[in-house]
Design an enzyme around this catalytic site. Sequence first.
Site, PDB file in Angstrom:
ATOM      1  N   CYS A   1       9.171   2.735  15.920  1.00  0.00           N
ATOM      2  CA  CYS A   1      10.164   1.846  16.545  1.00  0.00           C
ATOM      3  C   CYS A   1       9.589   1.206  17.804  1.00  0.00           C
ATOM      4  O   CYS A   1       9.071   1.897  18.691  1.00  0.00           O
ATOM      5  CB  CYS A   1      11.417   2.653  16.918  1.00  0.00           C
ATOM      6  SG  CYS A   1      12.680   1.673  17.753  1.00  0.00           S
TER       7      CYS A   1
ATOM      8  N   HIS B   1      -5.453   7.613  12.338  1.00  0.00           N
ATOM      9  CA  HIS B   1      -5.124   6.190  12.202  1.00  0.00           C
ATOM     10  C   HIS B   1      -3.681   5.986  11.760  1.00  0.00           C
ATOM     11  O   HIS B   1      -3.312   4.894  11.319  1.00  0.00           O
ATOM     12  CB  HIS B   1      -6.074   5.519  11.199  1.00  0.00           C
ATOM     13  CG  HIS B   1      -7.474   5.383  11.731  1.00  0.00           C
ATOM     14  ND1 HIS B   1      -8.545   5.065  10.924  1.00  0.00           N
ATOM     15  CD2 HIS B   1      -7.979   5.538  12.978  1.00  0.00           C
ATOM     16  CE1 HIS B   1      -9.648   5.011  11.661  1.00  0.00           C
ATOM     17  NE2 HIS B   1      -9.335   5.313  12.900  1.00  0.00           N
TER      18      HIS B   1
ATOM     19  N   THR C   1     -16.685   8.553   4.366  1.00  0.00           N
ATOM     20  CA  THR C   1     -16.502   7.530   5.389  1.00  0.00           C
ATOM     21  C   THR C   1     -17.834   6.835   5.640  1.00  0.00           C
ATOM     22  O   THR C   1     -18.896   7.449   5.627  1.00  0.00           O
ATOM     23  CB  THR C   1     -15.915   8.112   6.695  1.00  0.00           C
ATOM     24  OG1 THR C   1     -15.753   7.060   7.651  1.00  0.00           O
ATOM     25  CG2 THR C   1     -16.791   9.210   7.271  1.00  0.00           C
ATOM     26  N   SER C   2     -17.745   5.509   5.872  1.00  0.00           N
ATOM     27  CA  SER C   2     -18.969   4.711   6.003  1.00  0.00           C
ATOM     28  C   SER C   2     -19.563   4.810   7.404  1.00  0.00           C
ATOM     29  O   SER C   2     -20.641   4.280   7.667  1.00  0.00           O
ATOM     30  CB  SER C   2     -18.661   3.243   5.682  1.00  0.00           C
ATOM     31  OG  SER C   2     -17.720   2.732   6.625  1.00  0.00           O
TER      32      SER C   2
ATOM     33  N   CYS D   1      16.070   1.814  13.296  1.00  0.00           N
ATOM     34  CA  CYS D   1      15.302   3.002  13.663  1.00  0.00           C
ATOM     35  C   CYS D   1      16.166   4.246  13.456  1.00  0.00           C
ATOM     36  O   CYS D   1      17.277   4.321  14.016  1.00  0.00           O
ATOM     37  CB  CYS D   1      14.879   2.909  15.131  1.00  0.00           C
ATOM     38  SG  CYS D   1      14.208   4.448  15.798  1.00  0.00           S
TER      39      CYS D   1
ATOM     40  N   ARG E   1       0.837  -1.208   0.000  1.00  0.00           N
ATOM     41  CA  ARG E   1       0.000   0.000   0.000  1.00  0.00           C
ATOM     42  C   ARG E   1       0.869   1.254   0.000  1.00  0.00           C
ATOM     43  O   ARG E   1       0.534   2.275  -0.615  1.00  0.00           O
ATOM     44  CB  ARG E   1      -0.948  -0.025   1.200  1.00  0.00           C
ATOM     45  CG  ARG E   1      -2.015  -1.115   1.092  1.00  0.00           C
ATOM     46  CD  ARG E   1      -2.889  -1.183   2.327  1.00  0.00           C
ATOM     47  NE  ARG E   1      -3.637   0.060   2.519  1.00  0.00           N
ATOM     48  CZ  ARG E   1      -4.137   0.415   3.705  1.00  0.00           C
ATOM     49  NH1 ARG E   1      -3.930  -0.345   4.775  1.00  0.00           N
ATOM     50  NH2 ARG E   1      -4.829   1.545   3.812  1.00  0.00           N
TER      51      ARG E   1
ATOM     52  N   CYS F   1      16.804   5.795  17.236  1.00  0.00           N
ATOM     53  CA  CYS F   1      17.637   5.167  18.281  1.00  0.00           C
ATOM     54  C   CYS F   1      18.616   4.140  17.717  1.00  0.00           C
ATOM     55  O   CYS F   1      19.451   3.604  18.461  1.00  0.00           O
ATOM     56  CB  CYS F   1      16.736   4.496  19.330  1.00  0.00           C
ATOM     57  SG  CYS F   1      16.007   2.926  18.814  1.00  0.00           S
TER      58      CYS F   1
END
Length: 229
Positions: free
Chosen positions: A114, A106, A174-175, A133, A55, A136
């Site tokens: 991380c 979302h 949106t549903s 990461c 995606r 870090c």
Amino acid sequence: MNLVILTGAGISAESGLATFRDLGGIWAQVRLEDVATPEAFAADPARVQGFYDARRAQLRRVAPNPAHHALAQLEREWTRGDVLLVTQNVDDLHERAGSRRLLHMHGELKRARCLSCGADSRWEDDIRPADACPACGAAGRLRPHVVWFGEMPLHMAEIEAALAACDVFVSIGTSGQVWPAAGFVRTIPPAARSIEVNPMTTEVSPAFREHRRGPASLEVPRLVAELLA
Ligand code: APR
């Protein structure tokens, strides 16, 4: 006059990104229990990473549509109060259209989180097992910075405060089947305008005072022109 705009997968449909629950949607191709829960990630991290890698890669092949651009124009030209754009989408089409006052409740496909330090960093490509990461340096500890089912959405305090102070609430594409976003319309002030932009009626349509029954690419530019007039 303060505006809060909520968007869902439908605003990106005309850019070529599949929605979740329309015919042929993402959840008709793959079970969310297999790719969008912490348990799925623990059981088969490679499968979950692959789902989000695909995606994320697809974002390179799509572009914002007139609805995304109209919302960016609204943010630029609105002078009568605040405008906050809250999206359930994890794509980057709002940013690419120029929106800045934007909260991804979302998370985002183009960020990695991380598991060691908790930081989330911009991430354009696949997340590979040995990747480290950027914050870090821990290797092999990155997950998509996407909120899975069973996890808390992000920025909720800021979103709830904006909803409580809004004069116009617009929900686009949106549903109304996933909480807490589905309940936002019930938390706005009683005197506020509420507008649902969707070609279909949804489970939450009755809670809206106004409805624009058409595709976002037509209805959102029209609505923005009205608001700016
Ligand atoms: N313009 C406007 N709305 C559209 C268009 C369009 N061109 N095409 C479809 N829609 C509408 C559909 O009618 C539907 O109501 O977009 C909505 C898409 O609904 P969903 O697929 O359920 O997507 P969404 O509501 O964003 O899902 C919410 O569920 O799976 C989770 O985390 C995921 O953020 C997602 C959340």
